[in-house]
Design an enzyme around this catalytic site. Structure first.
Site, short mmCIF file in Angstrom:
data_model
loop_
_atom_site.label_atom_id
_atom_site.label_comp_id
_atom_site.label_asym_id
_atom_site.label_seq_id
_atom_site.Cartn_x
_atom_site.Cartn_y
_atom_site.Cartn_z
N GLU A 104 0.57 -1.16 0.11
CA GLU A 104 0.01 -0.06 0.07
C GLU A 104 0.74 1.11 -0.11
O GLU A 104 0.60 2.12 0.79
CB GLU A 104 -1.14 -0.09 1.09
CG GLU A 104 -1.75 -1.16 1.12
CD GLU A 104 -2.87 -1.21 2.55
OE1 GLU A 104 -2.79 -0.51 3.24
OE2 GLU A 104 -3.46 -2.27 2.58
N ASN B 91 2.02 -5.21 -2.99
CA ASN B 91 0.65 -5.66 -2.75
C ASN B 91 -0.32 -4.04 -2.56
O ASN B 91 0.30 -3.37 -1.81
CB ASN B 91 0.50 -6.35 -1.37
CG ASN B 91 -0.57 -6.92 -1.06
OD1 ASN B 91 -1.51 -7.74 -2.08
ND2 ASN B 91 -1.07 -6.78 0.28
N HIS C 270 -10.75 -6.18 -2.06
CA HIS C 270 -11.76 -5.73 -1.02
C HIS C 270 -12.86 -5.16 -1.67
O HIS C 270 -12.85 -3.92 -2.06
CB HIS C 270 -11.27 -4.96 0.13
CG HIS C 270 -9.98 -5.65 1.13
ND1 HIS C 270 -10.46 -6.80 1.66
CD2 HIS C 270 -8.71 -5.31 1.03
CE1 HIS C 270 -9.34 -7.15 2.43
NE2 HIS C 270 -8.18 -6.34 1.88
N GLU D 95 -6.31 -10.87 -0.92
CA GLU D 95 -7.30 -10.22 0.34
C GLU D 95 -8.62 -10.36 -0.07
O GLU D 95 -9.34 -9.52 0.41
CB GLU D 95 -6.74 -9.03 1.04
CG GLU D 95 -5.28 -9.27 1.18
CD GLU D 95 -4.85 -7.95 1.84
OE1 GLU D 95 -5.83 -7.10 2.60
OE2 GLU D 95 -3.46 -7.50 2.11
N ASP E 40 -12.47 -10.44 -0.18
CA ASP E 40 -13.66 -10.37 0.20
C ASP E 40 -14.55 -9.53 -0.44
O ASP E 40 -14.28 -8.68 -0.90
CB ASP E 40 -13.47 -10.34 1.67
CG ASP E 40 -12.97 -8.75 2.32
OD1 ASP E 40 -12.89 -7.82 1.34
OD2 ASP E 40 -12.82 -8.43 3.38
O1 G2I Z 1 -7.70 -3.74 6.38
C1 G2I Z 1 -7.94 -4.77 5.92
C2 G2I Z 1 -6.57 -5.29 5.11
C3 G2I Z 1 -6.09 -4.31 4.04
N1 G2I Z 1 -4.75 -4.88 3.52
C4 G2I Z 1 -3.78 -5.19 4.44
C5 G2I Z 1 -4.26 -5.83 5.40
O2 G2I Z 1 -3.01 -6.28 6.52
C6 G2I Z 1 -5.49 -5.35 6.29
O3 G2I Z 1 -5.55 -6.52 7.22
C7 G2I Z 1 -6.28 -5.74 8.56
C8 G2I Z 1 -6.78 -7.05 9.29
O4 G2I Z 1 -7.60 -7.97 8.71
C9 G2I Z 1 -7.47 -6.47 10.62
O5 G2I Z 1 -7.31 -7.43 11.50
O6 G2I Z 1 -5.39 -5.01 8.77
C10 G2I Z 1 -6.06 -4.44 9.89
C11 G2I Z 1 -5.05 -3.21 10.71
O7 G2I Z 1 -4.60 -2.60 9.64
C12 G2I Z 1 -6.35 -5.51 11.09
O8 G2I Z 1 -6.89 -4.80 12.33
C13 G2I Z 1 -6.17 -4.87 13.50
C14 G2I Z 1 -7.12 -3.75 14.26
O9 G2I Z 1 -6.86 -2.75 13.77
C15 G2I Z 1 -6.28 -4.03 15.81
O10 G2I Z 1 -6.98 -3.09 16.71
C16 G2I Z 1 -6.33 -5.57 16.32
O11 G2I Z 1 -5.38 -5.28 17.46
O12 G2I Z 1 -6.29 -6.15 14.05
C17 G2I Z 1 -5.62 -6.10 15.23
C18 G2I Z 1 -5.59 -7.69 15.72
O13 G2I Z 1 -6.50 -8.46 15.87
#
Ligand code: G2I
Length: 444
Positions: free
Chosen positions: A158, A201, A237, A266, A268
């Protein structure tokens, strides 16, 4: 007490063995096909994002293991997870996912080495030359730790802005090192693990637009100048504001034509029912139509743990039941489902519980296979001199002899994929302590 316990254990083992042949016979026939198997038949992997803290949940692991051939740690390989304080690396949760995958022949995508988000605050405080050292050290340490174990790394994630500017996004790396940080990250990555595929990515780059044009220009430039890059990840997404683009395949193809692999990393799609199913099928078909589209990863196993669970964007619902989107993806991959969302199966195990001079208690555990089930029945046969004097956690029916009991659920017999329940009964031995014969589990 001790010897009594040992005796009970031996008897339980005997009972289990007596039942084992039948359990094997029950066969728990696999679904006609799975996402992973049908993608493999097309020369692709089919993966999912995985969170280490859900691996202990039986239906989560059962669904993952049955359906997917690649995993991406959802958060566990990000900078804040691996190097929260400078020079101190913590691999526990990421290694847990790696071990789960390796033990089952799944590939692992590494996500992600250099990203502006989930970046510990200490990184942002460094001056340029120190930041360069820290970035290269992070890449080197992490890639060395996982050398030979990761099929593709998201080296940079990103780095471009949304919208029409085509500009790089502001980040500590961009702001202090300039656009050259991307190239430097890829060169460091190649020098560390020459066998890993190195990917750029991003999201909102799935169709032809200003942002994907900017990424395209960068990849083209890298290929022309020999900067090492092997693949481009398209996060994908989607929702109603940002649907699967009509030119998705065309966009994937133009990147592939630059001489890189492309991956859907990714996926969804928010929504439900047949419209969600159609969108998923279209996304999968786009990848299959591009020979260098080497695999598809969905961003989670079940709606309930999705980063946007309110949008129910995944292939399995919160109870791990297969959604219409699952069936359409499987069909697009050329697989065949058992109809109605996968073949329903269950298996049983038996264990002797308490025993007394004149009777013993038996317990049968019913476990659903890789699809959710809505009902089950199990036949239990006792020796001719024995009698069943009580039952619990089930609704029994009997044959004419009273020696064959067919147990069905009390009320709602639904079990999630991999979910379990149990029922019990008391056998009056009348001198014969033989365990019962526990028959096949039949699912509905
Ligand atoms: O936002 C969706 C994805 C976009 N592309 C990059 C990916 O790395 C990103 O994944 C998401 C995860 O699915 C989330 O799970 O990235 C988020 C953060 O940017 C993740 O969220 C984080 C929460 O913000 C935190 O508060 C939490 O502690 O997940 C963490 C673990 O559960």
């Amino acid at each position: 007490m001790r010897s009594h316990a040992r005796k009970a254990l031996v008897l339980a083992t005997t009972g289990l063995l007596a039942a084992t042949g039948v359990v094997a016979l029950s066969g728990t026939a696999h679904a006609a096909s799975t996402l992973g198997e049908s993608a493999a038949a097309k020369g692709r992997y089919f993966g999912t994002a995985v969170a280490a803290n859900h691996l202990g949940e039986a239906p989560y692991a059962a669904t993952l293991n049955a359906e997917f051939t690649s995993v991406t740690p959802e958060n566990e390989m990000k900078w804040d997870a691996l190097e929260a304080s400078r020079g101190s690396f913590t691999y526990g949760a990421a290694d847990q996912i790696l071990a789960h995958a390796q033990g089952r022949g799944m590939k692992v995508r590494g996500h992600t080495l250099v990203w502006h988000s989930q970046l510990p605050s200490w990184v942002g405080t460094l001056a340029a030359s120190d930041l360069r050292t820290a970035m290269n050290n992070h890449i080197t340490q992490v890639m060395r730790h996982y050398q030979g174990k990761i099929h593709s790394w998201d080296v940079v994630n990103e780095a471009f802005q949304d919208g029409s500017s085509g500009a790089r996004r502001s980040s500590p790396f961009q702001d202090k090192l300039g656009s050259g940080f991307i190239e430097e990250a890829f060169r460091t990555a190649r020098a560390t693990d020459p066998a890993a595929k190195l990917c750029y990515n991003d999201y909102n780059t799935d169709g032809v637009n200003a942002k994907s044009n900017a990424v395209y220009a960068m990849v083209k430039d890298f290929k022309q100048r020999g900067v090492p890059i092997d693949c481009v990840g398209f996060q994908s997404h989607f929702n109603s504001q940002s649907p699967v683009p009509a030119d998705y395949q065309q966009n994937l193809q133009r990147f592939a034509d630059l001489g890189v692999d492309v991956q859907i990393t990714e996926l969804d799609i928010e929504g439900s029912g047949s419209s969600q199913a159609t969108s998923y099928a279209n996304a999968v078909k786009a990848c299959l139509a591009v020979s260098r589209c080497t695999g598809i990863t969905v961003w989670g196993v079940t709606d309930k743990y999705s980063w946007r669970s309110g949008g129910t964007p995944l292939l399995f619902d919160g109870n791990y039941a297969k959604k219409p989107a699952y069936d359409s993806v499987l069909a697009a991959l050329g697989g065949t489902s058992g109809g109605g969302g996968g073949t329903r199966t269950c298996s049983v195990s038996y264990a002797k519980q308490e025993e007394w001079g004149d009777r013993y208690n038996g317990k049968v555990t019913v476990t659903a296979g890789s699809s959710a089930i809505s009902g089950w029945n199990v036949r239990v046969t006792i020796a001719s001199v024995q009698e069943i004097s009580a039952t619990w956690n089930g609704t029994p029916s009997w044959d004419g002899t009273g020696k064959v009991m067919t147990m069905t659920p009390n009320g709602n017999g639904s079990l999630a994929a991999g979910g379990t329940t149990s029922f019990g009964f008391t056998v009056m031995t009348h001198g014969n302590t033989a365990p019962p014969t526990v028959g096949a589990c039949t699912a509905s």
